[in-house]
Design a protein around this motif. Structure first.
Motif, PDB file in Angstrom:
ATOM      1  N   ARG A   1      -7.215  -4.773   4.762  1.00 24.67           N
ATOM      2  CA  ARG A   1      -8.489  -4.821   4.031  1.00 24.67           C
ATOM      3  C   ARG A   1      -8.280  -4.484   2.560  1.00 24.67           C
ATOM      4  O   ARG A   1      -8.742  -5.195   1.668  1.00 24.67           O
ATOM      5  N   ASN A   2      -7.579  -3.410   2.301  1.00 25.16           N
ATOM      6  CA  ASN A   2      -7.346  -2.989   0.912  1.00 25.16           C
ATOM      7  C   ASN A   2      -6.494  -3.988   0.146  1.00 25.16           C
ATOM      8  O   ASN A   2      -6.767  -4.281  -1.023  1.00 25.16           O
TER       9      ASN A   2
ATOM     10  N   GLU B   1      -7.613   1.877  12.324  1.00 25.53           N
ATOM     11  CA  GLU B   1      -6.225   1.488  12.560  1.00 25.53           C
ATOM     12  C   GLU B   1      -5.531   1.281  11.204  1.00 25.53           C
ATOM     13  O   GLU B   1      -6.101   0.686  10.290  1.00 25.53           O
ATOM     14  N   PHE B   2      -4.310   1.758  11.084  1.00 29.47           N
ATOM     15  CA  PHE B   2      -3.591   1.689   9.816  1.00 29.47           C
ATOM     16  C   PHE B   2      -3.470   0.254   9.302  1.00 29.47           C
ATOM     17  O   PHE B   2      -3.744  -0.012   8.129  1.00 29.47           O
TER      18      PHE B   2
ATOM     19  N   HIS C   1       0.847  -9.197   9.444  1.00 31.66           N
ATOM     20  CA  HIS C   1       1.768  -8.058   9.584  1.00 31.66           C
ATOM     21  C   HIS C   1       2.386  -7.974  10.970  1.00 31.66           C
ATOM     22  O   HIS C   1       2.545  -6.899  11.514  1.00 31.66           O
ATOM     23  N   GLY C   2       2.700  -9.124  11.557  1.00 34.95           N
ATOM     24  CA  GLY C   2       3.479  -9.140  12.793  1.00 34.95           C
ATOM     25  C   GLY C   2       2.710  -8.831  14.054  1.00 34.95           C
ATOM     26  O   GLY C   2       3.296  -8.694  15.095  1.00 34.95           O
TER      27      GLY C   2
ATOM     28  N   SER D   1       0.845  -1.191   0.000  1.00 35.57           N
ATOM     29  CA  SER D   1       0.000   0.000   0.000  1.00 35.57           C
ATOM     30  C   SER D   1       0.879   1.239   0.000  1.00 35.57           C
ATOM     31  O   SER D   1       1.907   1.280   0.674  1.00 35.57           O
ATOM     32  N   VAL D   2       0.444   2.229  -0.774  1.00 34.11           N
ATOM     33  CA  VAL D   2       1.167   3.494  -0.856  1.00 34.11           C
ATOM     34  C   VAL D   2       0.158   4.588  -0.541  1.00 34.11           C
ATOM     35  O   VAL D   2      -0.768   4.822  -1.306  1.00 34.11           O
ATOM     36  N   SER D   3       0.327   5.247   0.612  1.00 32.70           N
ATOM     37  CA  SER D   3      -0.655   6.259   1.001  1.00 32.70           C
ATOM     38  C   SER D   3      -0.248   7.658   0.573  1.00 32.70           C
ATOM     39  O   SER D   3      -1.067   8.559   0.514  1.00 32.70           O
ATOM     40  N   SER D   4       1.032   7.845   0.260  1.00 34.36           N
ATOM     41  CA  SER D   4       1.479   9.131  -0.281  1.00 34.36           C
ATOM     42  C   SER D   4       2.756   8.873  -1.077  1.00 34.36           C
ATOM     43  O   SER D   4       3.496   7.943  -0.788  1.00 34.36           O
TER      44      SER D   4
END
Length: 185
Positions: free
Chosen positions: A77-78, A70-71, A183-184, A11-14
């Motif tokens: 989900r995405n 939550e991040f 993710h840990g 995922s790339v949020s910016s």
């Protein structure tokens, strides 16, 4: 034994100067296809860069994270939605492989991914864990990333900073598509 496909998903949020380094790194390792989950704004910033590196990068449009979400839940989900879509669209098997990544993670393996997945398949191993290693610049600094300079030259020093901070030091690096790492957490 038929060769399995390996996909990378992140995922790339910016937009970040890490994006071109990330894409080049994983295609050099031998990833066959890459899914970048990105917001509209981020996709506009990344798409031209990604296409110049590889035609095997697809963007999966995602919504902005909700204020109280939550991040990791948003990311999971995405990425799962994107994975389901492209596994079907690309005709992949649940036994093909995926790397679930964060944009600032640069895995290293002693062999190319094709050879690694062949060995994993032969040994009936469906997942491989590895250690997280943090990288720093000269004098253990964290300078701004430059797009046009080799990332490993910019950050030549390795350490286990995450471990010292109490973060989880290992994670699943590669697994069969049917399995969903957390993710840990």
């Amino acid at each position: 034994m038929a060769s399995r496909t390996t996909i990378a998903i992140a995922s790339v949020s910016s937009y970040s100067a890490l994006v071109p380094h990330f894409i080049r790194h994983y295609f050099r390792l031998g990833v066959d296809k890459m899914i970048l989950c990105a917001t509209d704004q981020c996709q506009r910033g990344c798409e031209e860069t990604a296409r110049a590196i590889s035609s095997q990068v697809v963007f999966h449009r995602i919504d902005e994270k909700r204020p109280n979400e939550e991040f990791d839940a948003w990311k999971d989900r995405n990425e799962k939605d994107a994975e389901v879509r492209y596994v079907k669209e690309w005709g992949l098997s649940e036994e093909d492989y995926k790397l679930c990544l964060d944009i600032d993670e640069f895995h290293e393996y002693p062999i190319r991914l094709k050879e690694l997945t062949e060995r994993m398949t032969k040994a009936n191993e469906w997942a491989l864990s590895g250690h997280l290693v943090d990288r720093f610049g000269i004098h253990y600094s964290t300078p701004e990333v430059k797009e046009d300079e080799d990332l490993f030259r910019q950050f030549p020093f390795e350490c286990r900073f995450s471990e010292e901070c109490g973060a989880w030091p290992t994670k699943v690096m590669i697994c069969e598509i049917h399995w969903q790492p957390n993710h840990g957490r």
